[in-house]
Design an enzyme around this catalytic site. Sequence first.
Site, PDB file in Angstrom:
ATOM      1  N   SER A 138      -8.761  11.696   0.877  1.00  0.00           N
ATOM      2  CA  SER A 138      -9.479  11.124  -0.258  1.00  0.00           C
ATOM      3  C   SER A 138      -8.727   9.876  -0.711  1.00  0.00           C
ATOM      4  CB  SER A 138      -9.513  12.145  -1.401  1.00  0.00           C
ATOM      5  OG  SER A 138      -9.912  11.545  -2.619  1.00  0.00           O
ATOM      6  N   TYR A 151      -4.527  18.293  -6.798  1.00  0.00           N
ATOM      7  CA  TYR A 151      -5.479  17.724  -5.833  1.00  0.00           C
ATOM      8  C   TYR A 151      -4.926  16.427  -5.240  1.00  0.00           C
ATOM      9  CZ  TYR A 151      -9.903  15.926  -3.967  1.00  0.00           C
ATOM     10  OH  TYR A 151     -10.889  15.424  -3.150  1.00  0.00           O
TER      11      TYR A 151
END
Length: 192
Positions: A138, A151
Amino acid sequence: MSDFSLSGHAALIAGSSRGIGEEIALAMVEAGAEVVLHGLEDAPVQASLRQHCYLQEDLLAEGGTDRLLDTAFSANPLLDLLVCNVGNYFDVPVLEMTRELWTKTMRLNVEAAYFLAQGFAKRLVALGRPGAIVITSSTNGFHPEFDSTAYDTSKGALVMMTRSMALSLAEHGIRVNGLAPGFIETPLTSRA
């Protein structure tokens, strides 16, 4: 995609029942690849994907990655492509993060991806077969987001994992590449 062909290739797409993984699966099918899909749900959302092999496996469960690989190679022994699109978002504000949520994030987003890629590569090496692995990270692996500490850390780990595996597996004819999408509207992001 008419200029891009995956004809003659077979792919395991881990995390392909929804969102980005589902779109990757649709694109690979359109490019001519045989696909083995994976998710936690009973079946993919897209009706056009329901005709393909779909494996349901919890990668947080003990032995989940090994079971997925065993079943996938049984379903299609010619697999030579892996898309590691596993992961989820469990973050809470940094001062509220618990060891349980941190561990769950790392086990799914990093550990499951690592051992899927490693197990897949071991099988290709044993078969003397070249192949390719794509790991979905990401933009959070490069740029932090407010109160997204676990995350973001997991996605940063995937960036380095991709680079390190690419170096280590090149001599075996296995390419390792990464994707780092930004914010994309998916069922996961709609819950955020």
